[in-house]
Design an enzyme around this catalytic site. Structure first.
Site, PDB file in Angstrom:
ATOM      1  N   PRO A  74       0.818  -1.225   0.000  1.00 22.15           N
ATOM      2  CA  PRO A  74       0.000   0.000   0.000  1.00 22.15           C
ATOM      3  C   PRO A  74       0.841   1.260   0.000  1.00 22.15           C
ATOM      4  O   PRO A  74       1.907   1.328   0.615  1.00 22.15           O
ATOM      5  CB  PRO A  74      -0.822  -0.134   1.284  1.00 22.15           C
ATOM      6  CG  PRO A  74      -0.965  -1.606   1.460  1.00 22.15           C
ATOM      7  CD  PRO A  74       0.350  -2.180   1.003  1.00 22.15           C
ATOM      8  N   CYS A  75       0.312   2.285  -0.679  1.00 20.20           N
ATOM      9  CA  CYS A  75       1.111   3.465  -1.001  1.00 20.20           C
ATOM     10  C   CYS A  75       0.646   4.737  -0.304  1.00 20.20           C
ATOM     11  O   CYS A  75       1.168   5.799  -0.574  1.00 20.20           O
ATOM     12  CB  CYS A  75       1.078   3.702  -2.507  1.00 20.20           C
ATOM     13  SG  CYS A  75      -0.605   3.955  -3.158  1.00 20.20           S
ATOM     14  N   GLN A  76      -0.326   4.656   0.587  1.00 20.56           N
ATOM     15  CA  GLN A  76      -0.895   5.888   1.135  1.00 20.56           C
ATOM     16  C   GLN A  76       0.147   6.766   1.821  1.00 20.56           C
ATOM     17  O   GLN A  76       0.038   7.987   1.835  1.00 20.56           O
ATOM     18  CB  GLN A  76      -2.012   5.561   2.122  1.00 20.56           C
ATOM     19  CG  GLN A  76      -3.291   5.078   1.457  1.00 20.56           C
ATOM     20  CD  GLN A  76      -3.269   3.590   1.185  1.00 20.56           C
ATOM     21  OE1 GLN A  76      -2.234   2.949   1.300  1.00 20.56           O
ATOM     22  NE2 GLN A  76      -4.417   3.043   0.832  1.00 20.56           N
ATOM     23  N   PHE A  78       3.054   7.464   0.912  1.00 18.22           N
ATOM     24  CA  PHE A  78       3.938   8.175  -0.008  1.00 18.22           C
ATOM     25  C   PHE A  78       3.201   8.844  -1.155  1.00 18.22           C
ATOM     26  O   PHE A  78       3.792   9.579  -1.927  1.00 18.22           O
ATOM     27  CB  PHE A  78       4.953   7.192  -0.599  1.00 18.22           C
ATOM     28  CG  PHE A  78       5.367   6.121   0.349  1.00 18.22           C
ATOM     29  CD1 PHE A  78       6.088   6.428   1.487  1.00 18.22           C
ATOM     30  CD2 PHE A  78       5.009   4.806   0.130  1.00 18.22           C
ATOM     31  CE1 PHE A  78       6.456   5.445   2.379  1.00 18.22           C
ATOM     32  CE2 PHE A  78       5.374   3.817   1.012  1.00 18.22           C
ATOM     33  CZ  PHE A  78       6.096   4.137   2.143  1.00 18.22           C
TER      34      PHE A  78
END
Length: 452
Positions: A74-76, A78
């Site tokens: 998951p990228c939240q 960045f």
């Protein structure tokens, strides 16, 4: 054989890309473990791969043996769309679980996918933390920044792809390419590359037009009320909407709620006032303390020169388009009120799909304004039409907004396999794939004998 695990699996886009790439090389694959926590994504995964991957990876400690780890973690932390908090070390983040599993099982290879903001977050310190942690385990690491629009996927989507090899140098011949940042630049670039040195046309770049369904369900058509509001602005030729964004706090190629009469019809003077306010309130002459400043009457009168300031502002405040606090005026923005927030240009590329608003992307087809369908959304990510979609539109829009562009991942993995995995098989002389040798000039073991 490549035995792999598929972490943060979503709807299986990275798995699909690996299986496609390995199939091209004649390499057998087996997914020995997959994990995903979103239940609807798990249903899509099960529909297509026959296994439900539902699990919380933070609570899983035992894994079967494997030699390739896939993870679109998951990228939240960045993402430009998130708060970009990142981390100072890996503890307390889901990357920690990737690191934990790599330490425990020491697979030969890995592929990680994330948003481009991972590279620049915290002035590069976040990515350095990740790279250092991977190298400390024994992996050589390389990465690429690639735009989906360069891989026959008509979407401006830049992502980072991180690959690693255990105890061996990693080699890639693909180069990072951020591609065209928008449809205008894409069309300019594609027009240029379609003409060879001899003036002959080359293969046409894939555009939004190529992914449209020929006979979409009418339920995706814009409502009659919304269509009439659009008609007041663009007339009867709705192709004039190509490339327009419906947004209240930006100018340029945009339509606004006051032009459409979303909260009530506005006079030409009121529309002019609001458009001038939108286009001028970011100017540095009014200060640099914030993007989109509230302005006083005196400041506004430097660019709005009519004699009806009080009448116009009172009417706009009453209708809800304008606010006034401490004698400063500011637009009241309500972008979620638009059925469509962006009409795609069929001859260009889509903006980046996101989970929150993929369901409000639009297109004009046969002069009918409508939202793109879930299948078109999947095509914008390069999923083949053989990939089965849930009978749940909202879930599919979210999944595709969160997903990966399958052809891009396949291209990265194909390049990676060619130069890192297949190179280990070049000593064999029997059972070689003629197609593979002619394409890459190297030899290949039978898939059943590879990397047991």
């Amino acid at each position: 054989m490549i035995k792999f695990i598929d972490l943060f699996a979503g709807t299986g886009g990275i798995r699909l890309a690996l299986e496609q790439a390995c199939s091209d090389f004649g390499i057998e694959t087996e997914c020995v473990y997959s994990s995903e926590i979103d239940k609807n994504a798990c249903l899509s995964y099960e529909l297509n791969f026959g296994v439900n991957p539902y699990s919380d990876i933070t609570k899983v400690n035992e894994f079967p043996d494997f030699n390739f780890l896939l993870a679109g973690f998951p990228c939240q932390a960045f993402s430009y769309a998130g708060k970009r908090k990142g981390f100072g070390d890996t503890r307390g983040t889901l990357f920690f679980d990737v690191e934990r599993i790599l330490k425990q099982k020491k697979p030969n290879y890995f592929l990680l996918e994330n948003v481009r903001g991972l590279v620049t977050h915290d002035k590069g310190r976040t990515f350095k933390t990740i790279k250092d942690s991977l190298e400390s385990i024994g992996y050589s690491v390389s990465y690429l920044l690639l735009n989906s629009s360069n891989f026959d996927v008509p979407q401006n989507r830049v992502r980072i792809y991180i690959v690693g090899v255990l105890n061996q140098p990693v080699k890639l011949t693909l180069n990072s390419d951020l591609g065209a940042a928008d449809t205008h630049k894409f069309k300019k670039k594609s027009k240029y590359i379609q003409i060879s040195l001899f003036g002959e046309e080359q293969e046409k770049a894939v555009t939004v037009r190529d992914i449209l369904e020929s006979d979409p369900d009418q339920k995706y058509n814009c409502s009659l009320d919304f269509v009439e509001k659009l008609r007041k602005v663009v007339g009867n030729d709705f192709t004039n909407l190509h490339g327009y964004r419906l947004i209240d706090y930006r100018g340029g190629k945009s339509l606004h709620s006051w032009e459409l009469g979303v909260k009530g019809d506005c006079t030409p003077q009121e529309v002019e006032f609001m458009n001038l306010l939108i286009s001028n309130r970011r100017k540095k002459i009014f200060g640099t303390h914030q993007d989109g400043k509230s302005l006083t009457k005196e400041q506004i009168l430097t660019f709005y020169h009519e004699n009806d300031f009080s009448k116009v502002t009172k009417s706009l405040i009453n209708k809800g388009y304008l606010s006034c606090y401490d004698n400063k005026y500011n637009p009241v923005c309500g972008n979620m009120s638009f059925e469509v927030f962006k009409f795609l240009d069929p001859d260009g590329i889509s903006i980046t799909l996101t989970a929150s608003d993929a369901n409000r992307l639009g297109v004009v087809q046969n002069n009918i304004p409508r939202r793109i369908t879930p299948r078109e959304c999947a095509r914008l990510q390069g999923y083949p039409d053989t990939y089965k979609l849930l009978d749940n539109d909202n879930a599919v829009y979210k999944q595709m907004g969160n997903g990966v562009s399958v052809p891009v991942v396949k291209a990265v993995l194909s390049n990676f396999i060619e130069h890192n995995y297949a190179q280990q098989l070049t000593k064999a002389t029997s059972g070689q794939s003629k197609a593979y040798r002619s394409l890459f000039g190297i030899q290949l073991l039978p898939a059943a004998d590879a990397m047991r």
